[in-house]
Design a protein around this motif. Sequence first.
Motif, short mmCIF file in Angstrom:
data_model
loop_
_atom_site.label_atom_id
_atom_site.label_comp_id
_atom_site.label_asym_id
_atom_site.label_seq_id
_atom_site.Cartn_x
_atom_site.Cartn_y
_atom_site.Cartn_z
N HIS A 137 0.83 -1.22 0.00
CA HIS A 137 0.00 0.00 0.00
C HIS A 137 0.86 1.26 0.00
CE1 HIS A 137 -2.95 -2.93 1.76
NE2 HIS A 137 -3.72 -2.34 0.89
N PHE A 138 2.00 1.23 -0.66
CA PHE A 138 2.92 2.36 -0.56
C PHE A 138 2.29 3.68 -1.00
CE2 PHE A 138 6.77 4.51 0.15
CZ PHE A 138 6.79 5.52 -0.79
N TYR A 139 1.63 3.69 -2.13
CA TYR A 139 1.15 4.97 -2.67
C TYR A 139 0.03 5.55 -1.82
CZ TYR A 139 4.19 4.02 -6.59
OH TYR A 139 5.30 3.77 -7.35
N ASP A 140 -0.87 4.70 -1.32
CA ASP A 140 -1.89 5.19 -0.39
C ASP A 140 -1.20 5.73 0.86
OD1 ASP A 140 -4.25 2.54 -1.19
OD2 ASP A 140 -4.13 4.59 -1.94
N GLY A 141 -0.19 4.99 1.31
CA GLY A 141 0.55 5.40 2.49
C GLY A 141 1.29 6.72 2.28
N PHE A 142 1.85 6.88 1.10
CA PHE A 142 2.62 8.09 0.80
C PHE A 142 1.70 9.32 0.74
CE2 PHE A 142 6.48 10.05 -0.44
CZ PHE A 142 6.20 11.00 -1.41
N LEU A 143 0.49 9.12 0.25
CA LEU A 143 -0.49 10.21 0.21
C LEU A 143 -0.92 10.59 1.62
CD1 LEU A 143 -2.97 9.53 -2.73
CD2 LEU A 143 -1.64 11.60 -2.32
N ALA A 144 -1.11 9.56 2.45
CA ALA A 144 -1.64 9.80 3.80
C ALA A 144 -0.57 10.38 4.72
CB ALA A 144 -2.17 8.49 4.38
N ASN A 145 0.61 9.83 4.64
CA ASN A 145 1.67 10.22 5.58
C ASN A 145 3.02 9.96 4.91
OD1 ASN A 145 3.53 10.45 7.69
ND2 ASN A 145 2.18 9.44 9.18
N PRO A 146 3.45 10.90 4.04
CA PRO A 146 4.63 10.66 3.22
C PRO A 146 5.91 10.40 4.04
CG PRO A 146 3.87 12.93 2.99
CD PRO A 146 2.83 12.21 3.75
N ASP A 147 6.03 11.08 5.15
CA ASP A 147 7.23 10.89 5.95
C ASP A 147 7.30 9.46 6.48
OD1 ASP A 147 7.09 14.25 7.31
OD2 ASP A 147 8.12 13.44 5.55
N TYR A 148 6.15 8.95 6.93
CA TYR A 148 6.19 7.59 7.46
C TYR A 148 6.44 6.58 6.36
CZ TYR A 148 5.36 3.40 10.09
OH TYR A 148 5.53 2.17 10.68
N ALA A 149 5.77 6.76 5.24
CA ALA A 149 5.97 5.82 4.13
C ALA A 149 7.45 5.76 3.74
CB ALA A 149 5.11 6.22 2.94
N LEU A 150 8.09 6.94 3.67
CA LEU A 150 9.52 6.97 3.33
C LEU A 150 10.34 6.33 4.44
CD1 LEU A 150 9.76 10.50 1.73
CD2 LEU A 150 10.25 8.33 0.60
N ALA A 151 9.90 6.52 5.68
CA ALA A 151 10.63 5.93 6.80
C ALA A 151 10.66 4.41 6.69
CB ALA A 151 10.01 6.36 8.12
N THR A 152 9.55 3.83 6.20
CA THR A 152 9.54 2.37 6.07
C THR A 152 10.56 1.94 5.03
OG1 THR A 152 7.78 2.31 4.41
CG2 THR A 152 7.10 2.23 6.73
N LEU A 153 10.66 2.72 3.94
CA LEU A 153 11.65 2.38 2.91
C LEU A 153 13.07 2.51 3.47
CD1 LEU A 153 10.25 4.15 -0.30
CD2 LEU A 153 9.92 1.78 0.44
N ARG A 154 13.28 3.57 4.21
CA ARG A 154 14.62 3.79 4.75
C ARG A 154 15.01 2.69 5.73
NH1 ARG A 154 13.12 9.62 4.63
NH2 ARG A 154 14.27 10.48 2.85
N ALA A 155 14.01 2.24 6.50
CA ALA A 155 14.28 1.15 7.45
C ALA A 155 14.76 -0.08 6.70
CB ALA A 155 13.02 0.84 8.26
N ALA A 156 14.10 -0.38 5.60
CA ALA A 156 14.49 -1.54 4.80
C ALA A 156 15.87 -1.32 4.19
CB ALA A 156 13.46 -1.82 3.72
N ALA A 157 16.08 -0.12 3.65
CA ALA A 157 17.36 0.18 2.99
C ALA A 157 18.51 0.11 3.99
CB ALA A 157 17.29 1.56 2.34
N ALA A 158 18.29 0.70 5.15
CA ALA A 158 19.35 0.71 6.16
C ALA A 158 19.72 -0.71 6.58
CB ALA A 158 18.90 1.52 7.37
N ALA A 159 18.75 -1.60 6.56
CA ALA A 159 19.01 -2.99 6.96
C ALA A 159 19.61 -3.80 5.82
CB ALA A 159 17.70 -3.64 7.44
N GLY A 160 19.78 -3.17 4.66
CA GLY A 160 20.47 -3.84 3.57
C GLY A 160 19.60 -4.35 2.44
N ALA A 161 18.32 -3.95 2.39
CA ALA A 161 17.44 -4.44 1.31
C ALA A 161 18.03 -4.07 -0.05
CB ALA A 161 16.04 -3.84 1.45
N ASP A 162 18.02 -5.02 -0.97
CA ASP A 162 18.58 -4.78 -2.30
C ASP A 162 17.61 -4.02 -3.18
OD1 ASP A 162 19.58 -7.64 -1.22
OD2 ASP A 162 21.18 -6.65 -2.36
#
Lengths: 526, 526
Positions: free
Chosen positions: A145-170
């Motif tokens: 549900h990224f796009y719905d999430g980004f519309l509702a709360n863009p900072d949080y949606a990006l935070a979820t991506l960053r959490a994955a990226a920081a942990a090494g997601a490819d």
Amino acid sequence: MTSILLYDTTLRDGSQREDISLSVEDKLTIAQRLAAFGMHYIECGWPGSNPKDADFFARAVSMNLPARLAAFGRTRNPNGSCDDDTNLRALVVAGTPVVTLVGKSWDYHVTQVLSTTLAENLAMIGDSVAWMKARGKEVVFDAEHFYDGFLANPDYALATLRAAAAAGADWLVLCETNGGRLPWEMEAMTREVAARLPGAQIGVHCHNDTGCGVANSLAAVRSGATMVQGTINGYGERVGNADLVTILPNLQLKMGYAVLPEEKLRELTTLSRYVAEVANLKHNDHQPYTGHSAFAHKGGIHVAAILKSADTYQHIDPERVGNMMRSVTSELSGRGNIVLQARRMGLDLDNEAAQHVLAQIKHLEHEGFTFEAAEASVELMFHRLRADYRRPFELLDYFAITERRHGRGLVAEATVKVKVGELIKFTAAEGNGPVNALASALQEALVDHYPILRTVRLADYKVRILGGTAGTAANTRVLIDFQSGTEAWTTVGANANIIDASWRALSDSMEYALIRLVDKGAPDKG
Amino acid sequence: MTSILLYDTTLRDGSQREDISLSVEDKLTIAQRLAAFGMHYIECGWPGSNPKDADFFARAVSMNLPARLAAFGRTRNPNGSCDDDTNLRALVVAGTPVVTLVGKSWDYHVTQVLSTTLAENLAMIGDSVAWMKARGKEVVFDAEHFYDGFLANPDYALATLRAAAAAGADWLVLCETNGGRLPWEMEAMTREVAARLPGAQIGVHCHNDTGCGVANSLAAVRSGATMVQGTINGYGERVGNADLVTILPNLQLKMGYAVLPEEKLRELTTLSRYVAEVANLKHNDHQPYTGHSAFAHKGGIHVAAILKSADTYQHIDPERVGNMMRSVTSELSGRGNIVLQARRMGLDLDNEAAQHVLAQIKHLEHEGFTFEAAEASVELMFHRLRADYRRPFELLDYFAITERRHGRGLVAEATVKVKVGELIKFTAAEGNGPVNALASALQEALVDHYPILRTVRLADYKVRILGGTAGTAANTRVLIDFQSGTEAWTTVGANANIIDASWRALSDSMEYALIRLVDKGAPDKG
């Protein structure tokens, strides 16, 4: 030229379509076909949710396919630990090089559906990705549900991506899960994400609920996504997933992206129809690029214009995707692939023989036969043209009965009369059903003369009714898969009568078995 | 709020689809239905090309439908005169308030296909439009191959539009005839045209060859088009026309345009299925907004979430387009799905009854039944639990035979023995195949007592072998779709014997028909 990678989820998301039910064998043949075609990633299933998938994964992984296989599952449970998470452990047991983890990106879902905190969700994502990376996996993070999430709360949606990226997601895959967005929204939002996460590898996963699954995927690619998730023929829940069969030629032939080699693209139509056959679904005649009608032109005027210059009425040359132009009022088209097939079998056909087979095929297709998945039936046509070919048996009669009598139960029996050489064999057999009984009776009639047929067994059996809404009085097409040891082949039969259609496929298969197995010697019992 | 007008060409462009054949009566009922729904323009046919259409036009015009009817045809011949042009005269004779003229906008087509000069083509357009305006018509100018033409020679393409506008054309419709464009191209080019022709009323006409028919139409609207041409269910040649059934809710519910009253939008699903019915085509279960599966959710988890809050997994409320949310019954479902389904049927089930049905379902699934697509079979289970339910008939025996005898040909017959009330009915029927014969014999046995069953017909029939590679001795699952008027339902049967599996699905369906059709009264014949 930028490369775009294709991530095929036909076997997982696609198989969630209401009317699809794939056996383990079906999934394996599809996986092999997808890999041979060149799919970069193949998402094979959800081991934590479906125990049947465990067997499939073991066999698929051992096949050493050229594609990167992925196992799909969720991030760990709220307040749980990865080590104790059965779902995550099942993902590791699956043994694939890639693990795809889906996690929540929409704050609403985190609090209302998962009933946990926004912070805990970030930890779930980070922990799970890190845990998988530590186990040597390539990790794809599906932000649900990224796009719905980004519309509702863009900072949080990006935070979820960053959490994955920081942990090494490819890969960070932005999922348009509800399917409700339109292309310009996708383009704008994806561009913003790409700008805020420079250097990240971004993917997109769309659904077709607004009829824009393809357009939405392309829009995301324009904005920096370099992986597209989708399914063959757009199979999937509700209105389906983004259709890779349409997306691929759009990317490569229209937008100039490098995705697959040209010669692979030419196999697109066959792939599309093959997967439909295996899934026992009618192929969509009106599918972009690969549909039977996709390049069919009505009327003499069009055809004349096209003969002058193909791009007057066609947006691409259909042969680039392995399809062909058809003129509906008169059949002008040839069949390059028939000659190709013959050559591949080591049969040198002159033009006349190829034309003969072509005419036969067209005639039979008109009666409901399809040959995309029934290559043995086509091969048989070629063999029968050989000057030195003798038919191994002649069918005379058959009779099949099914009855259920109150107090007596269910009975199915068949008799078959066959001429083998100078002898007439008249056999009877019982079975669980009329086709099974016929198969047994036919095999029984032939094995004395052709002992090798003892090793042949019927492996799968698919039936379709053709002709729209005419029901059982319409034409019936039967595809039968046979096996002997590791040899396998498929034949087709069509008739208004399902038993007769099956009879055709059965007898062709026995005849074909004699060619196939004799050439190869005794079957491998391994 | 801007108004967008819908121009429906189902009866002209849509009917050029390969497998559609509409009688004059069919076209009239569809026209009436479209008009009642609120379509602003209805393009009825091509009088110059199809003599059958002449009769249709006479009757359609006399109906005084609330929509503006349009007759379609070409601009005059090169170097000809309008007065002598049989095509143009036929358009006038058709008697519609609107005439739509298609003319060339791509210089390539003018010289290569029409074999005339660029100047003459402009005259053809201007003359024809003026001639029609002089006869009191509202004139829609369809600029054929406009986008390809605009790319190749933008000045000429615009000149063709100006010629039409100068002659008084009310609408300038940009046609994406080859279907090969992508949405951002459409958006940019349409914006440029709108800027170069301020004050013009611009329309768009797309095809779906790149899978972007809907997206391309929406893109043009974003750039200033205020008329969208398309067809119901996207019917049309090749890959089809832009699908108005998907475009309308996208425009109104997503993009905020005023198109039709809210209560009309609620009739969308019925309209979509109705047109499919009349055209004798299977309605696409996976069609956006209106498909049977469009809002179907699998698995207990989703359902629990949706019961909490519908927008967690749905992009719109399905009732706004006359569709409904469904929970798909399957192995994964918990009690929630079952109770939901029962409630929708108006059955109040206590937990115990729901558990009973659930247990039954799980048991049958283990034997090979699947219920995702066979909702009628599930509903039947509920009804049979009702204290006041009486089985309408009792099956005693059946017998089905198929034989092919050398020199005699193919025969399929069945007998059925059924107890209806106190009577025992023993019927026989022939058929194209054993299942068809059984269906006929069963129907025959029941229609005296239940005349409404005469309207039931078998629409589709799918068979799968279950159990991997066990062939015809394995379990066979049969799904049968039935129809009566616009009502449709599916039942399932499973058994090692394909005939017996079919028998189960057939008899369940007849029993279910009596519940379904009696509740709804006589079926709608349209």
